[in-house]
Structures are given as C-alpha cells and as structure tokens.
Design a protein around this motif. Structure first.
Motif, PDB file in Angstrom:
ATOM      1  N   SER A 195       1.034  -1.097  -0.386  1.00  0.00           N
ATOM      2  CA  SER A 195      -0.015   0.155  -0.253  1.00  0.00           C
ATOM      3  C   SER A 195       0.956   1.233  -0.316  1.00  0.00           C
ATOM      4  CB  SER A 195      -1.094  -0.221   1.377  1.00  0.00           C
ATOM      5  OG  SER A 195      -2.156  -1.516   1.440  1.00  0.00           O
ATOM      6  N   SER A 196       0.509   1.894  -0.861  1.00  0.00           N
ATOM      7  CA  SER A 196       1.303   3.111  -0.938  1.00  0.00           C
ATOM      8  C   SER A 196       0.714   4.412  -0.366  1.00  0.00           C
ATOM      9  CB  SER A 196       1.545   4.046  -2.417  1.00  0.00           C
ATOM     10  OG  SER A 196       0.089   3.846  -2.666  1.00  0.00           O
ATOM     11  N   ALA A 197       0.008   4.457   0.438  1.00  0.00           N
ATOM     12  CA  ALA A 197      -1.095   5.149   1.099  1.00  0.00           C
ATOM     13  C   ALA A 197      -1.298   4.314   2.872  1.00  0.00           C
ATOM     14  CB  ALA A 197      -1.835   5.803   0.956  1.00  0.00           C
ATOM     15  N   LEU A 198      -1.717   5.029   3.890  1.00  0.00           N
ATOM     16  CA  LEU A 198      -2.353   4.868   5.175  1.00  0.00           C
ATOM     17  C   LEU A 198      -3.457   6.033   5.516  1.00  0.00           C
ATOM     18  CD1 LEU A 198       0.347   2.785   7.723  1.00  0.00           C
ATOM     19  CD2 LEU A 198      -1.228   1.849   5.574  1.00  0.00           C
ATOM     20  N   TYR A 199      -4.106   5.895   5.950  1.00  0.00           N
ATOM     21  CA  TYR A 199      -4.874   6.302   6.257  1.00  0.00           C
ATOM     22  C   TYR A 199      -5.674   6.403   7.549  1.00  0.00           C
ATOM     23  CZ  TYR A 199      -6.618   5.427   1.411  1.00  0.00           C
ATOM     24  OH  TYR A 199      -6.055   5.233  -0.100  1.00  0.00           O
ATOM     25  N   VAL A 200      -6.076   7.624   7.867  1.00  0.00           N
ATOM     26  CA  VAL A 200      -6.471   7.894   9.647  1.00  0.00           C
ATOM     27  C   VAL A 200      -7.227   7.978   9.743  1.00  0.00           C
ATOM     28  CG1 VAL A 200      -5.727   9.647  11.895  1.00  0.00           C
ATOM     29  CG2 VAL A 200      -3.579   8.962   9.977  1.00  0.00           C
ATOM     30  N   ALA A 218       9.685   7.246   1.366  1.00  0.00           N
ATOM     31  CA  ALA A 218      10.986   7.813   1.737  1.00  0.00           C
ATOM     32  C   ALA A 218      11.221   8.565   1.754  1.00  0.00           C
ATOM     33  CB  ALA A 218      11.644   7.079   1.447  1.00  0.00           C
ATOM     34  N   VAL A 219      10.962   9.445   0.133  1.00  0.00           N
ATOM     35  CA  VAL A 219      11.494  10.664  -0.727  1.00  0.00           C
ATOM     36  C   VAL A 219      10.891  11.972  -0.887  1.00  0.00           C
ATOM     37  CG1 VAL A 219      11.980  10.894  -2.607  1.00  0.00           C
ATOM     38  CG2 VAL A 219      12.628   8.814  -2.016  1.00  0.00           C
ATOM     39  N   THR A 220       9.368  11.416  -1.038  1.00  0.00           N
ATOM     40  CA  THR A 220       8.078  12.768  -0.856  1.00  0.00           C
ATOM     41  C   THR A 220       8.558  12.926   0.660  1.00  0.00           C
ATOM     42  OG1 THR A 220       7.253  11.993  -2.511  1.00  0.00           O
ATOM     43  CG2 THR A 220       6.361  13.188  -2.113  1.00  0.00           C
ATOM     44  N   ASP A 221       7.535  12.520   1.453  1.00  0.00           N
ATOM     45  CA  ASP A 221       7.016  13.102   2.504  1.00  0.00           C
ATOM     46  C   ASP A 221       7.451  12.122   4.058  1.00  0.00           C
ATOM     47  OD1 ASP A 221       6.619  14.973   4.126  1.00  0.00           O
ATOM     48  OD2 ASP A 221       4.328  14.277   3.997  1.00  0.00           O
ATOM     49  N   PRO A 222       8.675  11.552   3.701  1.00  0.00           N
ATOM     50  CA  PRO A 222       9.058  10.180   4.880  1.00  0.00           C
ATOM     51  C   PRO A 222       8.879  10.739   6.434  1.00  0.00           C
ATOM     52  CG  PRO A 222      11.196  11.911   3.840  1.00  0.00           C
ATOM     53  CD  PRO A 222      10.169  12.130   3.668  1.00  0.00           C
ATOM     54  N   TRP A 223       8.700  10.037   7.163  1.00  0.00           N
ATOM     55  CA  TRP A 223       8.180   9.868   8.230  1.00  0.00           C
ATOM     56  C   TRP A 223       9.784   9.803   8.977  1.00  0.00           C
ATOM     57  CZ3 TRP A 223       3.513   9.558  11.961  1.00  0.00           C
ATOM     58  CH2 TRP A 223       2.344   9.561  11.154  1.00  0.00           C
ATOM     59  N   THR A 224      10.155  10.907   9.475  1.00  0.00           N
ATOM     60  CA  THR A 224      11.889  10.688  10.244  1.00  0.00           C
ATOM     61  C   THR A 224      11.410   9.176  11.067  1.00  0.00           C
ATOM     62  OG1 THR A 224      12.298  12.133   9.848  1.00  0.00           O
ATOM     63  CG2 THR A 224      13.531  11.937  11.285  1.00  0.00           C
ATOM     64  N   VAL A 225      12.475   8.644  11.199  1.00  0.00           N
ATOM     65  CA  VAL A 225      12.087   7.327  12.203  1.00  0.00           C
ATOM     66  C   VAL A 225      13.737   7.254  13.153  1.00  0.00           C
ATOM     67  CG1 VAL A 225      12.285   4.890  12.355  1.00  0.00           C
ATOM     68  CG2 VAL A 225      10.902   6.121  10.902  1.00  0.00           C
ATOM     69  N   GLY A 235      15.474   6.821  17.370  1.00  0.00           N
ATOM     70  CA  GLY A 235      15.400   6.250  18.404  1.00  0.00           C
ATOM     71  C   GLY A 235      14.058   5.614  18.874  1.00  0.00           C
ATOM     72  N   GLY A 236      13.801   4.708  17.703  1.00  0.00           N
ATOM     73  CA  GLY A 236      12.693   3.851  17.957  1.00  0.00           C
ATOM     74  C   GLY A 236      11.582   5.104  17.828  1.00  0.00           C
ATOM     75  N   SER A 237      10.951   5.902  16.909  1.00  0.00           N
ATOM     76  CA  SER A 237       9.557   6.729  17.251  1.00  0.00           C
ATOM     77  C   SER A 237       9.636   7.191  16.070  1.00  0.00           C
ATOM     78  CB  SER A 237       9.617   7.090  18.443  1.00  0.00           C
ATOM     79  OG  SER A 237      10.550   8.130  18.663  1.00  0.00           O
ATOM     80  N   THR A 238       8.576   7.804  15.494  1.00  0.00           N
ATOM     81  CA  THR A 238       8.592   8.604  14.752  1.00  0.00           C
ATOM     82  C   THR A 238       7.181   9.326  14.698  1.00  0.00           C
ATOM     83  OG1 THR A 238       7.869   8.126  11.896  1.00  0.00           O
ATOM     84  CG2 THR A 238       6.877   7.312  13.100  1.00  0.00           C
ATOM     85  N   SER A 239       7.058  10.681  13.887  1.00  0.00           N
ATOM     86  CA  SER A 239       5.484  11.792  13.711  1.00  0.00           C
ATOM     87  C   SER A 239       5.419  11.798  12.917  1.00  0.00           C
ATOM     88  CB  SER A 239       6.092  12.403  14.866  1.00  0.00           C
ATOM     89  OG  SER A 239       7.633  12.935  14.187  1.00  0.00           O
ATOM     90  N   ASN A 240       4.155  12.415  12.637  1.00  0.00           N
ATOM     91  CA  ASN A 240       4.571  12.780  10.880  1.00  0.00           C
ATOM     92  C   ASN A 240       4.752  14.374  10.911  1.00  0.00           C
ATOM     93  OD1 ASN A 240       2.483  14.028  13.324  1.00  0.00           O
ATOM     94  ND2 ASN A 240       1.122  15.318  11.284  1.00  0.00           N
ATOM     95  N   PRO A 241       5.313  14.297   9.564  1.00  0.00           N
ATOM     96  CA  PRO A 241       6.112  15.555   8.961  1.00  0.00           C
ATOM     97  C   PRO A 241       6.059  16.635   8.804  1.00  0.00           C
ATOM     98  CG  PRO A 241       6.063  13.711   6.826  1.00  0.00           C
ATOM     99  CD  PRO A 241       5.540  13.289   8.652  1.00  0.00           C
TER     100      PRO A 241
END
Length: 146
Positions: free
Chosen positions: A26-31, A66-73, A75-81
């Motif tokens: 899937s290229s997208a996920l949904y909130v 990972a190129v257009t709008d990557p979530w930075t991963v 320290g074991g966590s991530t957040s919306n860019p």
C-alpha cells in the motif's frame, strides 16, 4: 500508540515466517477518528465517528514514501512530518467527541486497523461542531516501538 492484534500478527508472521506484510504494498495509509477506543481487535469502523455526527467527515490519507514526505524514524519512534488535516465539519454536525484516532488500510469501510491512540489535546477529546477542522499538526502524531 497501541498496536492492534492485526498489526502484531502481521509483523510476527513477517519476522518469523518471512510472510509479506499484507499492507506493505500500500502506498498510503489512512487516519480515522473515533468516539471511543477501537480496541486491539477492532477495524477502522469500530467506534468511528459517523458522517451524521461529523458532516463532511472522511479519513485522511498519508503517503508511505521515503522520498516525498518521509516520516523520520529515530530512537525507536516517528511522527508525522506535515500536518494531517480533516475536512471542516459542516452544518448539522452534532457535537460528537473524538477521543481516539486510528491508522489503517482503508480509505473507507472496514479497513484493517493497524495502530491507534488517544487524543490528548484538548483534554477530554475534540468536540465536533459546525466549523471545526480536526488536525494533527506536524510532529503531533507520534508512534513508538521503544
């Protein structure tokens, strides 16, 4: 952010049995937005706010890229860019209180719910009434594996 049984089973099968993640292509996920916890066994429709209570409601997608709008991963966590902004609540919205959000595979319907969490700001949840625009500002939707 909690992991659902679906997510945990998928990841364990991939790690231990080399089974491809069903949602990996899937290229997208949904909130999605929920009026109470969807629980670890729920899907995206479990306790999801209704379009009768939140006129103009639709799930918001984000691109898994990972190129257009990557979530930075790190320290074991991530957040919306970038901000994840929902549609403005229209006339007739009934004041439903959003207390949880989910991340899953479906643009609509009973998509697989992968992760979910509680809304911590404002305290007690977000009350949906005409003119309200729910949003997760950049960096506010966090997920941790640590």
């Amino acid at each position: 952010m909690a992991k659902t049984t679906t997510y945990s089973n998928d990841v364990l099968a991939q790690f231990y049995n080399a089974v491809a993640l069903p949602w990996d292509a899937s290229s997208a996920l949904y909130v999605s937005l929920h009026t109470s916890s969807p629980g670890i066994g729920g899907d995206q429709t479990t306790n999801e706010v209704s379009t009768a209570a939140y006129v103009n409601y639709a799930r918001v997608s984000f691109t898994r890229d990972a190129v257009t709008d990557p979530w930075t991963v790190s320290g074991g966590s991530t957040s919306n860019p970038t901000a994840l902004t929902f549609a403005q609540a229209g006339a007739g919205s009934t004041g439903a209180t959003i207390t949880f959000f989910g991340i899953g595979t479906g643009a609509s319907g009973a998509g697989a719910l992968l992760r979910f969490g509680s809304i911590t700001s404002p305290a007690g949840g977000l009350i949906i009434s005409e003119g309200v625009i729910p949003e997760f500002p950049a960096g506010n939707l966090t997920s941790s594996e640590a």
